[in-house]
Motif scaffolding. Structure first.
Motif, PDB file in Angstrom:
ATOM      1  N   MET A 112       0.814  -1.213   0.000  1.00  0.00           N
ATOM      2  CA  MET A 112       0.000   0.000   0.000  1.00  0.00           C
ATOM      3  C   MET A 112       0.847   1.263   0.000  1.00  0.00           C
ATOM      4  O   MET A 112       0.318   2.371  -0.034  1.00  0.00           O
ATOM      5  N   GLY A 113       2.160   1.108   0.067  1.00  0.00           N
ATOM      6  CA  GLY A 113       3.024   2.273  -0.028  1.00  0.00           C
ATOM      7  C   GLY A 113       4.092   2.375   1.031  1.00  0.00           C
ATOM      8  O   GLY A 113       4.880   3.326   1.037  1.00  0.00           O
ATOM      9  N   GLY A 114       4.157   1.416   1.958  1.00  0.00           N
ATOM     10  CA  GLY A 114       5.150   1.472   3.024  1.00  0.00           C
ATOM     11  C   GLY A 114       6.582   1.450   2.503  1.00  0.00           C
ATOM     12  O   GLY A 114       7.433   2.193   2.998  1.00  0.00           O
ATOM     13  N   ASP A 115       6.843   0.601   1.532  1.00  0.00           N
ATOM     14  CA  ASP A 115       8.192   0.543   0.959  1.00  0.00           C
ATOM     15  C   ASP A 115       8.581   1.879   0.336  1.00  0.00           C
ATOM     16  O   ASP A 115       9.721   2.347   0.485  1.00  0.00           O
ATOM     17  N   ALA A 116       7.632   2.493  -0.367  1.00  0.00           N
ATOM     18  CA  ALA A 116       7.914   3.783  -1.006  1.00  0.00           C
ATOM     19  C   ALA A 116       8.162   4.860   0.047  1.00  0.00           C
ATOM     20  O   ALA A 116       9.039   5.720  -0.128  1.00  0.00           O
ATOM     21  N   ILE A 117       7.411   4.821   1.145  1.00  0.00           N
ATOM     22  CA  ILE A 117       7.609   5.791   2.222  1.00  0.00           C
ATOM     23  C   ILE A 117       8.994   5.633   2.822  1.00  0.00           C
ATOM     24  O   ILE A 117       9.717   6.608   3.051  1.00  0.00           O
ATOM     25  N   PHE A 118       9.387   4.380   3.097  1.00  0.00           N
ATOM     26  CA  PHE A 118      10.678   4.128   3.727  1.00  0.00           C
ATOM     27  C   PHE A 118      11.821   4.599   2.834  1.00  0.00           C
ATOM     28  O   PHE A 118      12.770   5.249   3.298  1.00  0.00           O
ATOM     29  N   GLU A 119      11.731   4.300   1.549  1.00  0.00           N
ATOM     30  CA  GLU A 119      12.776   4.726   0.622  1.00  0.00           C
ATOM     31  C   GLU A 119      12.832   6.250   0.519  1.00  0.00           C
ATOM     32  O   GLU A 119      13.921   6.846   0.482  1.00  0.00           O
ATOM     33  N   ALA A 120      11.654   6.883   0.504  1.00  0.00           N
ATOM     34  CA  ALA A 120      11.616   8.344   0.395  1.00  0.00           C
ATOM     35  C   ALA A 120      12.222   9.001   1.632  1.00  0.00           C
ATOM     36  O   ALA A 120      12.945  10.001   1.525  1.00  0.00           O
ATOM     37  N   LEU A 121      11.950   8.442   2.806  1.00  0.00           N
ATOM     38  CA  LEU A 121      12.490   9.026   4.033  1.00  0.00           C
ATOM     39  C   LEU A 121      13.994   8.819   4.135  1.00  0.00           C
ATOM     40  O   LEU A 121      14.712   9.693   4.638  1.00  0.00           O
ATOM     41  N   GLN A 122      14.479   7.676   3.690  1.00  0.00           N
ATOM     42  CA  GLN A 122      15.930   7.465   3.705  1.00  0.00           C
ATOM     43  C   GLN A 122      16.640   8.539   2.867  1.00  0.00           C
ATOM     44  O   GLN A 122      17.653   9.103   3.304  1.00  0.00           O
ATOM     45  N   GLU A 123      16.097   8.797   1.696  1.00  0.00           N
ATOM     46  CA  GLU A 123      16.704   9.805   0.823  1.00  0.00           C
ATOM     47  C   GLU A 123      16.525  11.210   1.397  1.00  0.00           C
ATOM     48  O   GLU A 123      17.456  12.020   1.398  1.00  0.00           O
ATOM     49  N   HIS A 124      15.329  11.488   1.924  1.00  0.00           N
ATOM     50  CA  HIS A 124      15.017  12.827   2.433  1.00  0.00           C
ATOM     51  C   HIS A 124      15.856  13.168   3.664  1.00  0.00           C
ATOM     52  O   HIS A 124      16.320  14.305   3.813  1.00  0.00           O
ATOM     53  N   LEU A 125      16.040  12.176   4.566  1.00  0.00           N
ATOM     54  CA  LEU A 125      16.768  12.411   5.810  1.00  0.00           C
ATOM     55  C   LEU A 125      18.270  12.133   5.680  1.00  0.00           C
ATOM     56  O   LEU A 125      19.053  12.532   6.545  1.00  0.00           O
ATOM     57  N   GLY A 126      18.645  11.405   4.645  1.00  0.00           N
ATOM     58  CA  GLY A 126      20.047  11.069   4.463  1.00  0.00           C
ATOM     59  C   GLY A 126      20.548  10.043   5.458  1.00  0.00           C
ATOM     60  O   GLY A 126      21.718  10.081   5.858  1.00  0.00           O
ATOM     61  N   VAL A 127      19.678   9.123   5.863  1.00  0.00           N
ATOM     62  CA  VAL A 127      20.062   8.083   6.819  1.00  0.00           C
ATOM     63  C   VAL A 127      19.570   6.728   6.315  1.00  0.00           C
ATOM     64  O   VAL A 127      18.681   6.653   5.469  1.00  0.00           O
ATOM     65  N   GLY A 128      20.154   5.669   6.863  1.00  0.00           N
ATOM     66  CA  GLY A 128      19.718   4.321   6.550  1.00  0.00           C
ATOM     67  C   GLY A 128      18.882   3.752   7.684  1.00  0.00           C
ATOM     68  O   GLY A 128      18.569   4.438   8.665  1.00  0.00           O
ATOM     69  N   ASN A 129      18.550   2.503   7.577  1.00  0.00           N
ATOM     70  CA  ASN A 129      17.738   1.847   8.598  1.00  0.00           C
ATOM     71  C   ASN A 129      18.476   1.835   9.938  1.00  0.00           C
ATOM     72  O   ASN A 129      19.632   1.427  10.031  1.00  0.00           O
TER      73      ASN A 129
END
Length: 286
Positions: A112-129
């Motif tokens: 439903m979009g969780g993967d896309a959210i996680f990838e977007a936040l990694q790029e936006h915040l500049g951090v990994g898991n």
């Protein structure tokens, strides 16, 4: 001929020194809180989980000093405490942010979009898991299912729900968190810092005005089973497994039968006299 560890290039290193103790004023305060927690349980060992939350509320993660403290007040070994602290992901083992942003990436939220959210936040915040922003405000991680699938995709911040999120809405949310602007969960209590959350999880009252009165519950889809069990919903219509058409008669379950549309009778070899099943033989037998 044997080869020494030095010749093999292996460094055995020095044994790790015991963890330092808390300063006297901090230890005295934590001991008062610890006694209050321990007194809730007939067996003091049962207080370990809330005590780990208590020490986590002090430093924002469970340190070696915190584990030593738990071991001391409970009469356990540090190995016993470490085994518990490393088993549960709710206990942080390294410094983390004021806000733990967890994106559900289990099946339904992911599609439903969780993967896309996680990838977007990694790029936006500049951090990994599991990493924290440079300002110490946000730690990003992907998390397991939080039983809110009817609100997918779901994001949790310090264990408070943010439902039906999108990459754009989550970028705005983390920007607000980092800027110190107020952020309101979709449901549940108002947002507080991770240290404050840890103290509440240790079993101490949430003294913020209006926090305990805040509501929030599962959505209608999550509550269907409960409503059926209470007899608050109409009985389900049974769909024949072969022709797919609804039957005119409503299946009335017996008192011992689960009231669920998944309990429709199946024409299997065990239930259909016209197609009896013979005994199961060994592999290769007719």
């Amino acid at each position: 001929m044997t080869t020494s560890s030095k010749e093999q290039g292996v460094s055995l290193g020095m044994p790790e020194l015991p963890a330092p103790d808390y300063p006297d004023d901090v230890r005295n305060r934590l001991e008062r809180d610890a006694r209050e927690i321990i007194d809730r349980y007939p067996d003091s060992r049962s207080a370990l989980l809330p005590l780990l939350h208590l020490v986590q509320s002090e430093e924002g993660h469970v340190t070696r000093t915190g584990m030593r403290f738990c071991a001391d007040v409970l009469g356990l070994t540090t190995a016993e405490v470490t085994a518990v602290a490393t088993f549960y992901t709710m206990y942080r083992r390294k410094p983390s942010g004021d806000y733990q942003v967890g994106v559900c990436t289990n099946t339904l939220c992911a599609v439903m979009g969780g993967d896309a959210i996680f990838e977007a936040l990694q790029e936006h915040l500049g951090v990994g898991n599991g990493e924290t922003t440079d300002d110490g405000k946000v730690t990003l991680e992907h998390i397991e299912c939080n039983a809110a699938c009817d609100y997918a995709p779901v994001v949790m911040v310090n264990w408070e729900f943010f439902d039906n999120q999108t990459p754009a809405s989550m970028k705005r949310l983390v920007d607000d968190l980092r800027a110190g602007r107020p952020v309101t969960p979709t449901r549940g209590a108002p947002l507080c810092t991770f240290k404050e959350t840890a103290r509440i999880l240790a079993g101490f009252p949430d003294e913020r005005e209006g926090a305990t009165e805040s509501g929030g519950s599962a959505g209608p889809a999550s509550l269907v089973g409960l409503r059926l069990a209470k007899g608050e919903a109409a009985p389900p219509r049974v769909v024949h497994p072969r022709d797919g058409g609804p039957q005119d008669a409503v299946h009335q379950p017996s008192p011992t039968e689960h009231l669920s549309s998944h309990d429709a009778p199946q024409d299997t070899s065990a239930s259909d006299p016209s197609h009896p099943a013979g005994p199961v033989g060994e592999e290769g037998e007719g």
